[in-house]
Design a protein around this motif. Structure first.
Motif, PDB file in Angstrom:
ATOM      1  N   GLY A  63       0.803  -1.209   0.000  1.00 34.95           N
ATOM      2  CA  GLY A  63       0.000   0.000   0.000  1.00 34.95           C
ATOM      3  C   GLY A  63       0.830   1.249   0.000  1.00 34.95           C
ATOM      4  O   GLY A  63       2.020   1.218  -0.335  1.00 34.95           O
ATOM      5  N   ALA A  64       0.199   2.347   0.381  1.00 33.45           N
ATOM      6  CA  ALA A  64       0.838   3.659   0.343  1.00 33.45           C
ATOM      7  C   ALA A  64       0.555   4.405   1.643  1.00 33.45           C
ATOM      8  O   ALA A  64      -0.455   4.139   2.308  1.00 33.45           O
ATOM      9  N   SER A  65       1.450   5.327   1.977  1.00 31.26           N
ATOM     10  CA  SER A  65       1.311   6.108   3.210  1.00 31.26           C
ATOM     11  C   SER A  65       1.629   7.580   2.941  1.00 31.26           C
ATOM     12  O   SER A  65       2.582   7.881   2.217  1.00 31.26           O
ATOM     13  N   ALA A 100       3.262  -1.666  -8.420  1.00 34.36           N
ATOM     14  CA  ALA A 100       3.521  -0.225  -8.298  1.00 34.36           C
ATOM     15  C   ALA A 100       2.340   0.575  -8.847  1.00 34.36           C
ATOM     16  O   ALA A 100       1.926   1.580  -8.250  1.00 34.36           O
ATOM     17  N   ALA A 101       1.789   0.110  -9.971  1.00 37.14           N
ATOM     18  CA  ALA A 101       0.668   0.834 -10.578  1.00 37.14           C
ATOM     19  C   ALA A 101      -0.544   0.820  -9.654  1.00 37.14           C
ATOM     20  O   ALA A 101      -1.241   1.829  -9.498  1.00 37.14           O
ATOM     21  N   ARG A 102      -0.780  -0.341  -9.008  1.00 38.40           N
ATOM     22  CA  ARG A 102      -1.931  -0.440  -8.094  1.00 38.40           C
ATOM     23  C   ARG A 102      -1.715   0.474  -6.879  1.00 38.40           C
ATOM     24  O   ARG A 102      -2.649   1.127  -6.409  1.00 38.40           O
ATOM     25  N   VAL A 103      -0.501   0.509  -6.398  1.00 40.83           N
ATOM     26  CA  VAL A 103      -0.198   1.378  -5.243  1.00 40.83           C
ATOM     27  C   VAL A 103      -0.324   2.852  -5.643  1.00 40.83           C
ATOM     28  O   VAL A 103      -0.899   3.667  -4.903  1.00 40.83           O
ATOM     29  N   LEU A 104       0.201   3.181  -6.832  1.00 37.32           N
ATOM     30  CA  LEU A 104       0.145   4.587  -7.279  1.00 37.32           C
ATOM     31  C   LEU A 104      -1.287   5.097  -7.340  1.00 37.32           C
ATOM     32  O   LEU A 104      -1.566   6.244  -6.987  1.00 37.32           O
ATOM     33  N   ASN A 105      -2.210   4.226  -7.808  1.00 38.88           N
ATOM     34  CA  ASN A 105      -3.615   4.646  -7.847  1.00 38.88           C
ATOM     35  C   ASN A 105      -4.093   5.112  -6.478  1.00 38.88           C
ATOM     36  O   ASN A 105      -4.836   6.086  -6.365  1.00 38.88           O
ATOM     37  N   GLU A 164      -2.065   6.195  -4.037  1.00 38.06           N
ATOM     38  CA  GLU A 164      -1.321   7.415  -3.699  1.00 38.06           C
ATOM     39  C   GLU A 164      -2.056   8.648  -4.204  1.00 38.06           C
ATOM     40  O   GLU A 164      -2.139   9.676  -3.522  1.00 38.06           O
ATOM     41  N   HIS A 165      -2.605   8.504  -5.433  1.00 37.50           N
ATOM     42  CA  HIS A 165      -3.244   9.654  -6.071  1.00 37.50           C
ATOM     43  C   HIS A 165      -4.549  10.034  -5.383  1.00 37.50           C
ATOM     44  O   HIS A 165      -5.085  11.111  -5.624  1.00 37.50           O
ATOM     45  N   ILE A 166      -5.057   9.155  -4.551  1.00 39.98           N
ATOM     46  CA  ILE A 166      -6.268   9.466  -3.778  1.00 39.98           C
ATOM     47  C   ILE A 166      -5.890  10.049  -2.417  1.00 39.98           C
ATOM     48  O   ILE A 166      -6.422  11.073  -1.984  1.00 39.98           O
ATOM     49  N   ILE A 167      -4.934   9.403  -1.747  1.00 41.70           N
ATOM     50  CA  ILE A 167      -4.686   9.817  -0.353  1.00 41.70           C
ATOM     51  C   ILE A 167      -3.852  11.086  -0.245  1.00 41.70           C
ATOM     52  O   ILE A 167      -3.993  11.834   0.740  1.00 41.70           O
ATOM     53  N   TYR A 168      -2.995  11.366  -1.236  1.00 40.70           N
ATOM     54  CA  TYR A 168      -2.167  12.581  -1.087  1.00 40.70           C
ATOM     55  C   TYR A 168      -3.024  13.856  -1.183  1.00 40.70           C
ATOM     56  O   TYR A 168      -2.953  14.711  -0.293  1.00 40.70           O
ATOM     57  N   PRO A 169      -3.864  13.980  -2.226  1.00 41.44           N
ATOM     58  CA  PRO A 169      -4.721  15.173  -2.258  1.00 41.44           C
ATOM     59  C   PRO A 169      -5.639  15.283  -1.033  1.00 41.44           C
ATOM     60  O   PRO A 169      -5.949  16.378  -0.587  1.00 41.44           O
ATOM     61  N   GLN A 170      -6.046  14.133  -0.496  1.00 45.36           N
ATOM     62  CA  GLN A 170      -6.901  14.162   0.700  1.00 45.36           C
ATOM     63  C   GLN A 170      -6.145  14.729   1.905  1.00 45.36           C
ATOM     64  O   GLN A 170      -6.671  15.555   2.654  1.00 45.36           O
ATOM     65  N   ALA A 171      -4.905  14.273   2.088  1.00 41.09           N
ATOM     66  CA  ALA A 171      -4.115  14.768   3.224  1.00 41.09           C
ATOM     67  C   ALA A 171      -3.823  16.262   3.069  1.00 41.09           C
ATOM     68  O   ALA A 171      -3.915  17.031   4.043  1.00 41.09           O
TER      69      ALA A 171
END
Ligand code: GRF
Length: 216
Positions: free
Chosen positions: A141-143, A174-179, A181-188
């Motif tokens: 996942g991503a953090s 990586a592609a699945r994780v990046l998807n 990332e693109h949701i949680i970064y703008p949210q944070a």
């Protein structure tokens, strides 16, 4: 944390490469009522594709190549001066492939975010996707986290898990994780710009409550 009533928070984004997270932030900032705007994109590499993304969006770009500086500390001083010329309320690392000096991290303490491709505290550092596959993990996942002196070790803000599939390669994972990332970064970034997200005494707080994630 907005500087003036109804004025979006100024964010400087640091990149080194592709800039897909930058693109996610650009897209979010173009939405009506998003509380942040990207005032500049800075890259340490002049061939970073993210610079083209920024230019296409009409965002000011600067390149500060690290080769030209004798030490990490001297480079980081120049980088700080450049960042501060845009007077940001937040600095967002988005694939900025540099270890930051202590001075830099302290200077932006509480207003420096990073996105990392793993469920921290697992898999700090590089090559996370291949390491996850090598270890036979079933989840990755991503953090998003505040940046502190401990590399990839700052207080967590948001995490998003993805399954590891039997036929995954490092690229597909990586592609699945990046998807995510693109949701949680703008949210944070949104939470931070709204003044809801803060670093208080080394602890990440959202709406005055300590953030805890299942991966803490
Ligand atoms: C992302 O995986 C991010 O988590 C990591 O570096 C990568 C950058 O990708 N820090 P991009 O440049 O945003 O496409």
């Amino acid at each position: 944390m907005r500087s003036k009533m109804n004025e979006p928070l100024s964010v400087v984004v640091l990149i080194s490469g592709n800039g897909s997270n930058l693109q996610a932030l650009i897209n979010a900032a173009e939405e009506e009522k998003y509380p942040a705007r990207i005032s500049a994109v800075i890259s340490n590499r002049n061939d970073a594709y993210g610079l083209q993304r920024a230019r296409a969006a009409g965002i000011v770009c600067r390149v500060l190549p690290h080769h030209a500086y004798e030490t990490r500390e001297i480079y980081d001083q120049a980088l700080m001066a450049l960042i501060d010329s845009f007077d940001p309320g937040l600095v967002a690392l988005a694939g900025f492939m540099r270890i930051l000096s202590a001075n830099f991290v302290e200077h932006y303490s509480g207003r420096l975010l990073n996105i990392h491709p793993s469920l921290l505290p697992k898999y700090k550092g590089l090559n996370t996707h291949q390491r996850v596959l090598d270890d036979g993990e079933i989840e990755h996942g991503a953090s998003v986290h505040f940046v502190t002196l401990e590399l990839d070790g700052g207080p967590l803000i948001l995490q998003s898990p993805v399954p590891v599939l039997a036929d995954d390669t490092a690229e597909s994972l990586a592609a699945r994780v990046l998807n995510q990332e693109h949701i949680i970064y703008p949210q944070a970034v949104k939470w931070f710009a709204e003044g809801r997200l803060k670093l208080v005494d080394g602890v990440a707080m959202l709406d005055n409550k300590v953030i805890s994630t299942p991966y803490d």
